[in-house]
Design an enzyme around this catalytic site. Structure first.
Site, PDB file in Angstrom:
ATOM      1  N   ASP A   1       0.842  -1.203   0.000  1.00  0.00           N
ATOM      2  CA  ASP A   1       0.000   0.000   0.000  1.00  0.00           C
ATOM      3  C   ASP A   1       0.875   1.250   0.000  1.00  0.00           C
ATOM      4  O   ASP A   1       2.049   1.202   0.392  1.00  0.00           O
ATOM      5  CB  ASP A   1      -0.889   0.032   1.255  1.00  0.00           C
ATOM      6  CG  ASP A   1      -1.879  -1.125   1.269  1.00  0.00           C
ATOM      7  OD1 ASP A   1      -2.167  -1.685   0.196  1.00  0.00           O
ATOM      8  OD2 ASP A   1      -2.342  -1.461   2.379  1.00  0.00           O
TER       9      ASP A   1
HETATM   10  N1  URA Z   1      -1.299  -5.926   3.915  1.00  0.00           N
HETATM   11  C1  URA Z   1      -1.787  -4.663   3.874  1.00  0.00           C
HETATM   12  O1  URA Z   1      -2.830  -4.385   4.451  1.00  0.00           O
HETATM   13  N2  URA Z   1      -1.076  -3.735   3.222  1.00  0.00           N
HETATM   14  C2  URA Z   1       0.088  -3.979   2.605  1.00  0.00           C
HETATM   15  O2  URA Z   1       0.693  -3.070   2.030  1.00  0.00           O
HETATM   16  C3  URA Z   1       0.587  -5.303   2.647  1.00  0.00           C
HETATM   17  C4  URA Z   1      -0.128  -6.256   3.307  1.00  0.00           C
END
Ligand code: URA
Length: 239
Positions: free
Chosen positions: A103
């Site tokens: 993310d």
């Molecule tokens: N899980 C998430 O919620 N975000 C990420 O970036 C990776 C795994």
């Protein structure tokens, strides 16, 4: 492969720039100066030099990036900075892609490669390649949460996760915060945030620290990248 393509692929400039190098007699094939840019070369058999230095052909490139928050896991975007924007002109190649997604606000280990087959294997839930995350959580994680994560929990009242591991490292009772690690064998959209939310808590900070048996290099500054060694590439697929 054409000689100009060979040199451009190896990062010696754009097609136009490398044509100039060839025209200016700076390139030799098998020890003979070559001035024809469409001359075919065999990337594994022919000996190509630029200004007398050997140009070794490399098909696949593998990098470890310590992704900072604020950049998106994409190759190009009109509005937001991407993880590929971090690459220098020298290292950037159009065929590089990130392996999986972190993310925008997640930090840590991101592999960037042009080896599509490796990327596919690392992401396939069937291969059970572990991805370990350091998670700072608003709320107190409990042994019941450990059990629910281990049993393969449902998130958002529907999607079923594979069994995963929750390791509670530190509980700050006073501030009601937990530092933990979560080890996944898959990568659903916002998976950790959704798992923690389902457990009645929220993620405050998320960092990926491991993929397979390859850990994020602690010497690698946030926002920096480096090439992986052969040995590190094999560690990626180790369980
Ligand atoms: N899980 C998430 O919620 N975000 C990420 O970036 C990776 C795994």
């Amino acid at each position: 492969m054409r000689l100009d393509k060979y040199l451009a692929n190896m990062g010696f400039g754009t097609r136009k720039e490398v044509k100039k190098l060839i025209k200016n007699k700076r390139v030799a094939v098998n020890e003979k100066i070559e001035t024809v840019d469409k001359r075919q070369v065999d990337e594994y058999e022919d000996y190509v030099t630029l200004d007398g230095e050997e140009v070794v052909y490399q098909k696949y490139f593998y990098y470890m990036l310590n992704k900072p928050a604020g950049v998106i896991t994409a190759t190009i975007d009109d509005f937001e900075p991407t993880v590929l924007d971090i690459f220098s002109d020298q290292d950037f190649r159009m065929d590089l892609s990130p392996v999986g997604r972190l993310d925008k606000d997640t930090e840590g280990l991101l592999i960037i490669t042009n080896d599509g087959a490796l990327s596919h294997r690392l992401l396939s839930p069937k291969k059970h390649i572990e991805k370990e995350y350091l998670v700072k959580i608003d709320g107190i994680m409990t042994s019941e949460d450990v059990r629910r994560v281990a049993s393969g929990m449902q998130i958002d009242g529907g999607e079923l996760c594979l069994p995963a591991e929750l390791i509670i490292d530190e509980v700050d009772e006073e501030n009601e915060e937990t530092t933990a690690r979560i080890v996944l064998q898959e990568g659903k959209f916002h998976q950790i945030k959704r798992m923690v939310h389902t457990l009645g808590k929220e993620v405050m900070y998320l960092q990926r620290i491991r993929m397979g048996q390859l850990y994020l290099d602690e010497q690698l500054d946030l926002g920096s990248y480096r090439e992986l060694s052969e040995e590190e590439i094999t560690r990626l697929e180790k369980r």
